[in-house]
Enzyme design. Structure first.
Site, mmCIF file in Angstrom:
data_model
loop_
_atom_site.group_PDB
_atom_site.id
_atom_site.type_symbol
_atom_site.label_atom_id
_atom_site.label_comp_id
_atom_site.label_asym_id
_atom_site.label_seq_id
_atom_site.Cartn_x
_atom_site.Cartn_y
_atom_site.Cartn_z
ATOM 1 N N VAL A 142 -2.553 28.950 -56.234
ATOM 2 C CA VAL A 142 -3.017 29.221 -57.599
ATOM 3 C C VAL A 142 -4.294 28.434 -57.873
ATOM 4 O O VAL A 142 -4.342 27.226 -57.662
ATOM 5 C CB VAL A 142 -1.956 28.831 -58.651
ATOM 6 C CG1 VAL A 142 -2.477 29.103 -60.058
ATOM 7 C CG2 VAL A 142 -0.655 29.572 -58.411
ATOM 8 N N GLY A 189 -19.055 40.271 -52.094
ATOM 9 C CA GLY A 189 -17.852 39.715 -51.497
ATOM 10 C C GLY A 189 -16.873 39.123 -52.489
ATOM 11 O O GLY A 189 -15.852 38.553 -52.100
ATOM 12 N N ASP A 223 -2.907 40.228 -58.926
ATOM 13 C CA ASP A 223 -3.158 38.884 -58.410
ATOM 14 C C ASP A 223 -2.826 37.836 -59.475
ATOM 15 O O ASP A 223 -2.134 36.848 -59.199
ATOM 16 C CB ASP A 223 -4.625 38.771 -57.982
ATOM 17 C CG ASP A 223 -5.029 37.370 -57.573
ATOM 18 O OD1 ASP A 223 -4.829 37.024 -56.402
ATOM 19 O OD2 ASP A 223 -5.554 36.617 -58.425
ATOM 20 N N LYS A 240 0.214 34.728 -59.701
ATOM 21 C CA LYS A 240 -0.096 33.330 -60.013
ATOM 22 C C LYS A 240 0.615 32.873 -61.282
ATOM 23 O O LYS A 240 1.097 31.737 -61.356
ATOM 24 C CB LYS A 240 -1.611 33.160 -60.149
ATOM 25 C CG LYS A 240 -2.362 33.408 -58.852
ATOM 26 C CD LYS A 240 -3.859 33.441 -59.079
ATOM 27 C CE LYS A 240 -4.625 33.720 -57.789
ATOM 28 N NZ LYS A 240 -6.088 33.852 -58.019
ATOM 29 N N GLY A 259 -12.558 30.792 -52.739
ATOM 30 C CA GLY A 259 -13.593 30.346 -51.817
ATOM 31 C C GLY A 259 -13.002 29.500 -50.710
ATOM 32 O O GLY A 259 -11.957 28.863 -50.878
#
Length: 306
Positions: free
Chosen positions: A111, A166, A180, A184, A281
């Site tokens: 998360v 991206g 998504d 979380k 990332g």
């Protein structure tokens, strides 16, 4: 581990050694220089290696990741994972396996990327009843809504740009439909309220029906539009939902731009708190993963962790 290994050893008293790396294709060119003798495509090289104490999983998806995590825990190996789908759907079963074998299960990276929200909830806010949690926990949708708001562009146009950069997957449904964020929120609300909040019990709506006109009207009324994950506990009942939300422009969450994440928490003793940072990332996620590896190593009382 290569760049900060010495600092970790000096400050945390932990020497982390990578023994095996399980991959689909051992011949594939990689962005990081890796000793090729560490690579394997055979799971048994990991699970049956007695020198390996901790397994870190970040392959994504429910299967075979769930089976791998469960197998590791059954064998007494602690697991560090970034897999939000597996944790959201199978946390109870995995925690039971961990308790039975004495292994550890750590999932900070599942998360909000590099934001240490799970450790904070579990270790720093135990003296509180968390009353409410509200957050921007999907960077792709926040990027899209930021560009739509600031540049007046359409959803389809910004989505195409996000895919080129991206930020969005070729199949963006998990992000733009809210799935998504729902995974979380299931994890966060289960921890916050000390009660299992399953994915199926969370209302979910994405941003695909947001038009520039909606954002314009919101602005005229003094609001912005964000995809928020919201969970509240009141009178012993929990409500949890993910959907586009009008939020006052004066609210701290309204200023969270692009792919950043932020989580706003209200505790009965501490009051309001907000956590902000990179929600995705490679390096922010790696920060959370390695932090969990260090914690797992220290909890096992070992100075050598593999």
């Amino acid at each position: 581990l290569e760049e900060n290994g010495k600092m970790i050893r000096d400050h945390e008293g932990v020497e982390i050694e990578v023994k095996k790396i399980l991959v689909r294709d051992t011949s594939r060119k990689r962005n990081v220089e890796v000793d090729r003798s560490l690579l394997t495509d055979n799971p048994e090289d990991v699970f049956k290696n007695d020198e390996i104490d901790i397994i870190a999983e970040f392959m994504g998806g429910e299967m075979p990741a769930f089976d791998y995590i469960r197998t590791a825990l059954e064998q007494g190996k602690s697991v560090v994972t970034a897999n939000k789908e597996v944790i959201a759907k199978h946390l109870d079963e995995l925690e039971l396996e961990a308790q039975k074998s004495g292994a550890g299960l750590y999932f900070e990276a599942s998360v909000a990327g590099g934001i240490p929200i799970i450790k904070t909830l579990r270790r720093s806010l135990q003296a509180n009843h968390v009353l409410e949690i509200m957050g921007i926990i999907n960077g792709t949708t926040n990027y899209i809504l930021t560009r739509m708001s600031e540049q007046g562009r359409s959803f389809d146009d910004v989505l195409a740009e996000a895919q080129r950069l991206g930020y969005a997957e070729p199949d963006p449904a998990a992000d733009v439909e809210g799935y998504d964020a729902r995974y979380k929120l299931s994890i966060l609300s289960s921890i916050c309220f000390r009660n299992r909040v399953t994915v199926d019990n969370i209302y979910c709506e994405g941003i695909t029906k947001i038009f520039p006109a909606d954002i314009q009207y919101a602005g005229e009324l003094g609001f912005g539009i964000k995809l928020l994950a919201i969970a509240k506990k009141q009178d012993g009942k929990i409500e949890a939902r993910v959907h586009p939300t009008f939020i006052p422009l004066s609210h701290p969450l309204s200023a969270v731009r692009d792919s950043y994440n932020a989580i706003y928490i209200k505790g009965d003793m501490v009051g309001n708190l907000m956590f902000y940072g990179r929600g995705a990332g490679d390096l922010p996620t790696a920060s959370a993963v390695v932090s969990d590896i260090i914690t797992a190593s220290q909890n096992e009382g070992a100075h050598q962790a593999r």
